[in-house]
Design a protein around this motif. Structure first.
Motif, PDB file in Angstrom:
ATOM      1  N   LEU A  91      13.647 -27.307 -44.102  1.00 40.64           N
ATOM      2  CA  LEU A  91      13.607 -28.946 -44.033  1.00 40.64           C
ATOM      3  C   LEU A  91      14.866 -29.373 -43.281  1.00 40.64           C
ATOM      4  O   LEU A  91      14.724 -30.332 -42.297  1.00 40.64           O
ATOM      5  CB  LEU A  91      13.464 -29.580 -45.261  1.00 40.64           C
ATOM      6  N   MET A  92      16.094 -28.903 -43.496  1.00 39.27           N
ATOM      7  CA  MET A  92      17.228 -29.306 -42.882  1.00 39.27           C
ATOM      8  C   MET A  92      17.128 -29.119 -41.641  1.00 39.27           C
ATOM      9  O   MET A  92      17.566 -29.517 -40.411  1.00 39.27           O
ATOM     10  CB  MET A  92      18.386 -28.589 -43.517  1.00 39.27           C
ATOM     11  N   ALA A  93      16.689 -27.641 -41.149  1.00 36.79           N
ATOM     12  CA  ALA A  93      16.449 -27.153 -39.766  1.00 36.79           C
ATOM     13  C   ALA A  93      15.507 -27.919 -39.095  1.00 36.79           C
ATOM     14  O   ALA A  93      15.915 -28.395 -37.837  1.00 36.79           O
ATOM     15  CB  ALA A  93      16.044 -25.763 -40.006  1.00 36.79           C
ATOM     16  N   ASP A  94      14.544 -28.664 -39.536  1.00 34.75           N
ATOM     17  CA  ASP A  94      13.587 -29.437 -39.111  1.00 34.75           C
ATOM     18  C   ASP A  94      14.139 -30.958 -38.681  1.00 34.75           C
ATOM     19  O   ASP A  94      13.905 -31.345 -37.540  1.00 34.75           O
ATOM     20  CB  ASP A  94      12.408 -29.799 -40.001  1.00 34.75           C
ATOM     21  N   ALA A  95      15.197 -31.301 -39.310  1.00 27.31           N
ATOM     22  CA  ALA A  95      15.966 -32.453 -38.988  1.00 27.31           C
ATOM     23  C   ALA A  95      16.620 -32.400 -37.617  1.00 27.31           C
ATOM     24  O   ALA A  95      16.922 -33.328 -36.945  1.00 27.31           O
ATOM     25  CB  ALA A  95      16.878 -32.892 -40.084  1.00 27.31           C
ATOM     26  N   VAL A  96      16.994 -31.139 -37.610  1.00 30.39           N
ATOM     27  CA  VAL A  96      17.771 -30.684 -36.468  1.00 30.39           C
ATOM     28  C   VAL A  96      17.117 -30.835 -35.088  1.00 30.39           C
ATOM     29  O   VAL A  96      17.248 -31.311 -34.087  1.00 30.39           O
ATOM     30  CB  VAL A  96      18.517 -29.376 -36.361  1.00 30.39           C
ATOM     31  N   VAL A  97      15.595 -30.218 -35.176  1.00 20.96           N
ATOM     32  CA  VAL A  97      14.565 -30.456 -34.326  1.00 20.96           C
ATOM     33  C   VAL A  97      14.179 -31.918 -34.011  1.00 20.96           C
ATOM     34  O   VAL A  97      14.165 -32.195 -32.768  1.00 20.96           O
ATOM     35  CB  VAL A  97      13.554 -29.802 -34.638  1.00 20.96           C
ATOM     36  N   SER A  98      14.043 -32.519 -34.993  1.00 20.77           N
ATOM     37  CA  SER A  98      13.922 -33.704 -34.655  1.00 20.77           C
ATOM     38  C   SER A  98      14.978 -34.578 -33.985  1.00 20.77           C
ATOM     39  O   SER A  98      14.601 -35.484 -33.061  1.00 20.77           O
ATOM     40  CB  SER A  98      13.589 -34.748 -35.834  1.00 20.77           C
ATOM     41  N   ALA A  99      16.168 -34.273 -34.126  1.00 22.54           N
ATOM     42  CA  ALA A  99      17.319 -34.690 -33.609  1.00 22.54           C
ATOM     43  C   ALA A  99      17.333 -34.529 -32.147  1.00 22.54           C
ATOM     44  O   ALA A  99      17.853 -35.109 -31.263  1.00 22.54           O
ATOM     45  CB  ALA A  99      18.612 -34.414 -34.122  1.00 22.54           C
ATOM     46  N   SER A 100      16.759 -33.352 -31.858  1.00 26.85           N
ATOM     47  CA  SER A 100      17.037 -32.970 -30.351  1.00 26.85           C
ATOM     48  C   SER A 100      15.929 -33.639 -29.431  1.00 26.85           C
ATOM     49  O   SER A 100      15.893 -33.856 -28.411  1.00 26.85           O
ATOM     50  CB  SER A 100      16.587 -31.380 -30.124  1.00 26.85           C
ATOM     51  N   VAL A 101      14.636 -34.119 -30.263  1.00 23.90           N
ATOM     52  CA  VAL A 101      13.508 -34.790 -29.736  1.00 23.90           C
ATOM     53  C   VAL A 101      14.285 -36.295 -29.476  1.00 23.90           C
ATOM     54  O   VAL A 101      14.038 -36.940 -28.461  1.00 23.90           O
ATOM     55  CB  VAL A 101      12.336 -34.834 -30.702  1.00 23.90           C
ATOM     56  N   VAL A 102      14.973 -36.963 -30.334  1.00 23.54           N
ATOM     57  CA  VAL A 102      15.823 -38.261 -30.213  1.00 23.54           C
ATOM     58  C   VAL A 102      16.471 -38.166 -28.943  1.00 23.54           C
ATOM     59  O   VAL A 102      16.552 -39.006 -28.340  1.00 23.54           O
ATOM     60  CB  VAL A 102      16.447 -38.584 -31.393  1.00 23.54           C
ATOM     61  N   PHE A 103      17.247 -37.003 -28.798  1.00 25.94           N
ATOM     62  CA  PHE A 103      18.379 -36.822 -27.496  1.00 25.94           C
ATOM     63  C   PHE A 103      17.431 -36.856 -26.342  1.00 25.94           C
ATOM     64  O   PHE A 103      17.702 -37.580 -25.236  1.00 25.94           O
ATOM     65  CB  PHE A 103      19.018 -35.592 -27.762  1.00 25.94           C
ATOM     66  N   ALA A 104      16.352 -36.029 -26.330  1.00 25.33           N
ATOM     67  CA  ALA A 104      15.373 -35.958 -25.053  1.00 25.33           C
ATOM     68  C   ALA A 104      14.944 -37.390 -24.847  1.00 25.33           C
ATOM     69  O   ALA A 104      14.933 -37.762 -23.619  1.00 25.33           O
ATOM     70  CB  ALA A 104      14.248 -35.034 -25.273  1.00 25.33           C
ATOM     71  N   GLY A 105      14.764 -38.362 -25.725  1.00 26.58           N
ATOM     72  CA  GLY A 105      13.975 -39.593 -25.578  1.00 26.58           C
ATOM     73  C   GLY A 105      15.194 -40.383 -24.917  1.00 26.58           C
ATOM     74  O   GLY A 105      14.929 -41.189 -23.994  1.00 26.58           O
ATOM     75  N   LEU A 106      16.278 -40.215 -25.303  1.00 26.53           N
ATOM     76  CA  LEU A 106      17.614 -41.143 -24.793  1.00 26.53           C
ATOM     77  C   LEU A 106      17.648 -40.639 -23.452  1.00 26.53           C
ATOM     78  O   LEU A 106      17.816 -41.585 -22.471  1.00 26.53           O
ATOM     79  CB  LEU A 106      18.752 -40.713 -25.635  1.00 26.53           C
ATOM     80  N   VAL A 107      17.743 -39.498 -23.079  1.00 26.85           N
ATOM     81  CA  VAL A 107      17.745 -38.928 -21.731  1.00 26.85           C
ATOM     82  C   VAL A 107      16.784 -39.420 -20.714  1.00 26.85           C
ATOM     83  O   VAL A 107      16.868 -39.875 -19.705  1.00 26.85           O
ATOM     84  CB  VAL A 107      17.968 -37.552 -21.713  1.00 26.85           C
TER      85      VAL A 107
END
Length: 320
Positions: free
Chosen positions: A176-192
């Motif tokens: 579940l902690m690894a999943d939080a990292v994946v979601s964070a990468s999607v947030v970054f993609a949205g920002l870019v």
């Protein structure tokens, strides 16, 4: 606490060897103490998967769809871990002398296979959007993926305390902690995407997530199949176990050493120790069982003491 039972009836029949049986038992209380944690985590992640799939179509984001596929894998993992913990707690009975502990191995194989089917569907969708980019709402992507971080961290915290003592719960916590990292990468993609307006960033992010998950789940599938084939569990050093058994005074050889996983959380061992001076008694077997449990995470150990080398028809020191 490891217990030991020593049987000396074999010498009465002239076989020249003793049977020693050392066991370390773990009684898991996962079902009673973490049923609420499993239930809440499954509910949170299942609701979020539905919300994320809907949001991926509204925002046009393949990265959100990939993350939804990942979170669907989390739901399956949690359900399978929960179900396996319930089945593993059932006592052994006629026809199932080990109980249903191995159900967790079958669950791991099924989990990896289902995840690969999901990843395949997401991969096709991502490739299609890469060739024909659609407009992506970066702000919506960031909001939904941000909620995903919160859901995964909250779910992980439900298992934080139990993860210190239970390997099954530790796996759920780390996943579940690894999943939080994946979601964070999607947030970054949205920002870019918001800053550059480049829609191709979304399907590329989706592809990276999908490939990463495929790589990770391949290891899961490989390990589960190995456990199904009774291979030595990855975390156990077979040579170190052999060396430990060989180092005791009076042990001339170690043969017929077998180590396997009874489930994804419990391991077993059987071995013959050649001790020409005779069996040292229950205290020795009890100590060996304790050390095997504490140092090597081997919970069920059966040790046979042979006074005569090759008493069981085995002449080399391995017999594996």
């Amino acid at each position: 606490m490891a217990g030991a039972h020593h049987h000396q009836g074999e010498d009465d029949h002239g076989h020249g060897h003793h049977h020693g049986h050392g066991h370390g038992h773990h009684h898991h209380h996962t079902t009673s103490t973490h049923g609420f944690a499993f239930g809440l985590a499954v509910a949170l992640n299942a609701l979020f998967v539905v919300a994320e799939v809907i949001a991926s179509f509204i925002s046009g984001s393949a990265a959100l769809l990939a993350d939804a596929g990942h979170n669907l894998g989390d739901v399956l993992s949690l359900l399978l871990a929960w179900g396996a913990s319930v089945l593993a707690a059932r006592p052994a009975g006629p026809g199932y002398t080990y109980g249903l502990k191995s159900s967790s191995i079958l669950a791991a194989i099924a989990n990896a296979a289902l995840l690969w089917v999901t990843l395949g569907a997401v991969l096709l969708e991502s490739l299609q959007r890469l060739w024909q980019p659609t407009e992506v709402n970066g702000g919506q992507v960031m909001v939904v993926a941000g909620i995903g971080i919160a859901v995964n961290v909250l779910s992980a915290l439900l298992f934080a305390r139990g993860s210190k003592h239970d390997l099954n719960l530790r796996a759920a916590f780390m996943h579940l902690m690894a999943d939080a990292v994946v979601s964070a990468s999607v947030v970054f993609a949205g920002l870019v995407i918001m800053l550059t307006g480049q829609n191709w960033i979304d399907p590329v992010t989706s592809l990276i997530i999908t490939i990463g998950l495929a790589w990770g789940s391949w290891d899961l599938l490989k390990d589960a199949v190995k456990m199904g084939l009774l291979a030595v569990p990855r975390q156990i050093d077979e040579q170190a176990v052999r060396a430990y058994l060989s180092e005791h005074a009076g042990v001339e050889a170690v043969h017929d050493l077998h180590i396997w996983g009874m489930s994804t959380t419990e391991n077993a061992l059987t071995a013959h120790l050649v001790m020409p001076g005779g069996a040292p008694g229950d205290h020795f077997l009890h100590e060996v069982a304790q050390v095997l449990e504490q140092r090597f995470a081997i919970h069920h150990a059966t040790i046979q003491i042979d006074q005569v080398r090759g008493a069981c028809g085995l002449t080399d020191d391995r017999g594996d």
